[in-house]
Motif scaffolding. Structure first.
Motif, PDB file in Angstrom:
ATOM      1  N   UNK A   1       1.028  -1.084   0.117  1.00  0.00           N
ATOM      2  CA  UNK A   1      -0.039  -0.091  -0.055  1.00  0.00           C
ATOM      3  C   UNK A   1       0.931   1.200  -0.088  1.00  0.00           C
ATOM      4  N   UNK A   2       0.198   2.249  -0.219  1.00  0.00           N
ATOM      5  CA  UNK A   2       1.118   3.734  -0.347  1.00  0.00           C
ATOM      6  C   UNK A   2       1.704   4.252   1.013  1.00  0.00           C
ATOM      7  N   UNK A   3       2.667   4.844   1.029  1.00  0.00           N
ATOM      8  CA  UNK A   3       3.189   5.233   2.229  1.00  0.00           C
ATOM      9  C   UNK A   3       2.707   6.380   3.011  1.00  0.00           C
ATOM     10  N   UNK A   4       1.232   6.046   3.238  1.00  0.00           N
ATOM     11  CA  UNK A   4       0.361   6.960   4.116  1.00  0.00           C
ATOM     12  C   UNK A   4      -0.106   6.203   5.240  1.00  0.00           C
ATOM     13  N   UNK A   5      -0.159   7.002   6.359  1.00  0.00           N
ATOM     14  CA  UNK A   5      -0.591   6.201   7.493  1.00  0.00           C
ATOM     15  C   UNK A   5      -2.267   5.867   7.675  1.00  0.00           C
ATOM     16  N   UNK A   6      -2.196   4.585   7.971  1.00  0.00           N
ATOM     17  CA  UNK A   6      -3.353   3.852   7.928  1.00  0.00           C
ATOM     18  C   UNK A   6      -4.210   4.246   9.290  1.00  0.00           C
ATOM     19  N   UNK A   7      -5.577   3.981   9.209  1.00  0.00           N
ATOM     20  CA  UNK A   7      -6.167   4.105  10.495  1.00  0.00           C
ATOM     21  C   UNK A   7      -5.648   3.373  11.789  1.00  0.00           C
ATOM     22  N   UNK A   8      -5.038   2.293  11.580  1.00  0.00           N
ATOM     23  CA  UNK A   8      -4.264   1.513  12.689  1.00  0.00           C
ATOM     24  C   UNK A   8      -3.099   2.289  12.996  1.00  0.00           C
ATOM     25  N   UNK A   9      -2.821   2.617  12.031  1.00  0.00           N
ATOM     26  CA  UNK A   9      -1.115   3.360  12.598  1.00  0.00           C
ATOM     27  C   UNK A   9      -1.404   4.537  13.354  1.00  0.00           C
ATOM     28  N   UNK A  10      -2.702   5.303  12.996  1.00  0.00           N
ATOM     29  CA  UNK A  10      -2.813   6.602  14.071  1.00  0.00           C
ATOM     30  C   UNK A  10      -3.561   5.986  15.296  1.00  0.00           C
ATOM     31  N   UNK A  11      -4.200   5.109  15.280  1.00  0.00           N
ATOM     32  CA  UNK A  11      -4.842   4.590  16.475  1.00  0.00           C
ATOM     33  C   UNK A  11      -3.917   3.963  17.384  1.00  0.00           C
ATOM     34  N   UNK A  12      -2.923   3.153  16.941  1.00  0.00           N
ATOM     35  CA  UNK A  12      -1.786   2.643  17.821  1.00  0.00           C
ATOM     36  C   UNK A  12      -0.523   3.496  18.097  1.00  0.00           C
ATOM     37  N   UNK A  13      -0.727   4.739  17.694  1.00  0.00           N
ATOM     38  CA  UNK A  13       0.539   5.545  18.093  1.00  0.00           C
ATOM     39  C   UNK A  13       0.519   6.099  19.422  1.00  0.00           C
ATOM     40  N   UNK A  14       1.604   5.674  20.019  1.00  0.00           N
ATOM     41  CA  UNK A  14       1.576   5.948  21.476  1.00  0.00           C
ATOM     42  C   UNK A  14       2.502   7.083  21.620  1.00  0.00           C
ATOM     43  N   UNK A  15       3.110   7.606  20.688  1.00  0.00           N
ATOM     44  CA  UNK A  15       4.269   8.679  20.803  1.00  0.00           C
ATOM     45  C   UNK A  15       3.661  10.099  20.594  1.00  0.00           C
ATOM     46  N   UNK A  16       2.286  10.296  20.223  1.00  0.00           N
ATOM     47  CA  UNK A  16       1.878  11.559  19.772  1.00  0.00           C
ATOM     48  C   UNK A  16       2.534  11.983  18.727  1.00  0.00           C
ATOM     49  N   UNK A  17       2.732  13.135  18.699  1.00  0.00           N
ATOM     50  CA  UNK A  17       3.576  14.027  17.691  1.00  0.00           C
ATOM     51  C   UNK A  17       4.926  14.452  18.159  1.00  0.00           C
ATOM     52  N   UNK A  18       5.457  13.451  19.153  1.00  0.00           N
ATOM     53  CA  UNK A  18       6.661  13.795  19.719  1.00  0.00           C
ATOM     54  C   UNK A  18       7.987  13.072  18.622  1.00  0.00           C
ATOM     55  N   UNK A  19       7.591  12.340  18.013  1.00  0.00           N
ATOM     56  CA  UNK A  19       8.434  11.476  16.925  1.00  0.00           C
ATOM     57  C   UNK A  19       7.886  11.228  15.628  1.00  0.00           C
ATOM     58  N   UNK A  20       8.517  11.390  14.655  1.00  0.00           N
ATOM     59  CA  UNK A  20       8.012  11.342  13.445  1.00  0.00           C
ATOM     60  C   UNK A  20       7.720   9.873  12.998  1.00  0.00           C
ATOM     61  N   UNK A  21       7.017   9.522  12.017  1.00  0.00           N
ATOM     62  CA  UNK A  21       6.608   7.997  11.676  1.00  0.00           C
ATOM     63  C   UNK A  21       7.086   7.865  10.156  1.00  0.00           C
ATOM     64  N   UNK A  22       8.134   7.301   9.730  1.00  0.00           N
ATOM     65  CA  UNK A  22       8.527   7.115   8.656  1.00  0.00           C
ATOM     66  C   UNK A  22       8.014   5.770   7.915  1.00  0.00           C
ATOM     67  N   UNK A  23       7.484   5.796   6.681  1.00  0.00           N
ATOM     68  CA  UNK A  23       6.704   4.667   6.152  1.00  0.00           C
ATOM     69  C   UNK A  23       7.445   4.366   4.787  1.00  0.00           C
ATOM     70  N   UNK A  24       7.778   3.364   4.837  1.00  0.00           N
ATOM     71  CA  UNK A  24       8.615   2.866   3.280  1.00  0.00           C
ATOM     72  C   UNK A  24       7.385   1.774   2.726  1.00  0.00           C
ATOM     73  N   UNK A  25       7.275   2.288   1.431  1.00  0.00           N
ATOM     74  CA  UNK A  25       6.113   1.643   0.539  1.00  0.00           C
ATOM     75  C   UNK A  25       6.851   0.831  -0.568  1.00  0.00           C
TER      76      UNK A  25
END
Length: 187
Positions: free
Chosen positions: A136-160
């Motif tokens: 799938x494309x390198x965009x955060x899924x609903x699961x990625x957002x829901x299970x994010x425990x760091x908030x906006x304190x770290x970036x999330x890099x996605x490799x597609x």
């Protein structure tokens, strides 16, 4: 009420046997919602940055890790230093995906502990969590957002790996959405 020390050990003495028996039966349930005080701790642990610089060699390692793990998602951490609103990644830590899934990841606790110990010893900060999207494309899924425990304190890099060439993008995740982060690759 028995007195427990700060480590949760049962008291010693006449009633120790009964207290220990009750103590050992206690089960702690993990809350599904974030703890009310966790967000304040997370915000103070990471200096903010606007740009994430990842050396080209490190970016190539992320892509190679994603290809090696495919069709399962890979996951790991990027660590480095922050200065003047710019984060420079210096190293990465591969973390096992205990979910062993093509659409989700669950970080291995031992790998995470090992990575954080090394970061502490080297004086590095957690800059980003990375994972792959094999199909799938390198965009955060609903699961990625829901299970994010760091908030906006770290970036999330996605490799597609969905297209003919790998695509890498970085995001700031929030429960209600995501915004793209500035990811720069340099030699």
């Amino acid at each position: 009420m028995p007195n427990f020390n700060v480590f949760g050990a049962a008291p010693r003495g006449k009633r120790a046997g009964r207290v220990c028996a009750r103590f050992l039966r206690i089960r702690v349930a993990r809350p599904r919602e974030p703890l009310p005080w966790a967000e304040s701790l997370q915000c103070d642990t990471m200096p903010p940055f606007q740009v994430l610089i990842v050396p080209a060699a490190l970016l190539a390692e992320l892509i190679a890790h994603a290809r090696t793990c495919a069709p399962v998602e890979c996951c790991g951490l990027l660590a480095g230093r922050v200065a003047g609103g710019t984060a420079r990644a210096e190293t990465r830590y591969e973390v096992g995906n205990d979910a062993a899934s093509a659409t989700a990841y669950a970080t291995n606790p031992r790998d995470m502990l090992r990575a954080f110990r090394d970061m502490r010893e080297r004086g590095l900060e957690l800059l980003a969590i990375y994972h792959s999207h094999p199909a799938s494309p390198p965009k955060p899924s609903a699961r990625d957002r829901a299970e994010n425990t760091y908030g906006e304190t770290v970036a999330h890099v996605i490799v597609s790996l969905a297209g003919p060439e790998p695509e890498v993008r970085a995001w700031w995740l929030a429960p209600d959405g995501a915004r793209e982060a500035d990811l720069v690759s340099r030699e």
